[in-house]
Motif scaffolding. Structure first.
Motif: not given
Length: 285
Positions: A1-4, A8-11, A44-45
């Motif tokens: 599983m790819r990490p975040f 992007l989370l901050q946005t 998309q992620h």
């Protein structure tokens, strides 16, 4: 599983706090188109929509709301780790004024968690009416409640929006109400903007009422409700456990939503206060 991707989370968190992509853009130091592209990558992620865009801004989908909870924790941990590595803890004295309508059942635990996470940050907390918080600035950071029936612009003046909640009429299940008799009200003093709206709305709706109990604060109002003294109108997070939300059978009028927000910076604000403002936004939103 790819990490975040933390950026992007901050946005996503910035959009959740400001209510739109355009308002979030300067906070994350990007253009609106770049913010839109970041959200596209994040969706998309995840493989699911995270935002619903509309004329008044952007709101989170259920998946987006769940992700924002995790995102705030991850961002806070990232910041804490960075400060620890650099030997720059969040330290100093700070005065916080907060409305007692804001999550009265959990605010103490939230502040306790802040104290544990930032032991060198000394918060001095005062509970005040929102009108006083909006008009007086003898504190460093203010958290107030606004009625959304007012002329409120979502992106105005640098506020950090913590979220909106509906208002509901509530009472103890043991209280017997009769539409043919005066509505017994449990209220706060007239200086409270919400209480003035309640009285004004009932008068406009031609509903006969009487003040059964006047409490000094939300805690006292909770006690009066539990004793079955009358009916109150409260925001969702201020409704105490065990209360019944009243249906429309009594002819009670619909009420607007409310919004909680952290006030914008004052001129000459220190770097400490600016940092704590965003920490509080992540912890309290």
């Amino acid at each position: 599983m790819r990490p975040f991707d933390v950026d992007l989370l901050q946005t996503l968190v910035a959009i959740a706090e400001t209510g739109s992509l355009s308002a979030a853009a300067p906070r994350v130091h990007r253009s609106q188109s770049a913010v839109s592209e970041q959200i596209r990558k994040l969706e998309q992620h995840c493989g699911v929509p995270l935002l619903v865009r509309g004329k008044l801004g952007a709101s989170l989908t259920p998946a987006g709301e769940r992700l924002v909870v995790h995102a705030r924790r991850m961002l806070a941990l990232s910041e804490e780790a960075f400060r620890d590595v650099l030997g720059r803890p969040l330290a100093g004295d700070l005065r916080l004024a907060i409305t007692d309508y804001f999550r009265p059942a959990t605010i103490t635990l939230l502040l306790k968690r802040l104290r544990e996470r930032y032991p060198q940050l000394r918060l001095h907390v005062a509970t005040r009416q929102s009108l006083m918080i909006e008009s007086r600035r003898d504190f460093d950071i203010g958290l107030s409640m606004r009625l959304l029936d007012d002329d409120v612009t979502p992106d105005e003046d640098g506020r950090i929006r913590l979220g909106r909640e509906p208002l509901s009429w509530v009472a103890s299940p043991a209280l017997e109400l009769d539409a043919a008799r005066r509505l017994p009200l449990v209220v706060l003093p007239e200086a409270c903007a919400l209480q003035r709206l309640i009285i004004r709305t009932l008068n406009q709706s031609a509903i006969d009422y009487e003040i059964a109990h006047s409490a000094a604060g939300v805690a006292g109002l909770h006690l009066a409700l539990a004793a079955g003294l009358g009916v109150a109108c409260l925001n969702r997070s201020a409704i105490p456990a065990g209360m019944a939300i009243l249906d429309t059978g009594l002819g009670l009028p619909a009420m607007p939503d409310i919004e909680f927000s952290i006030l914008p910076p004052q001129p000459g604000e220190s770097a400490l206060v600016a940092e704590v403002r965003h920490v509080l936004a992540r912890e309290l939103a």
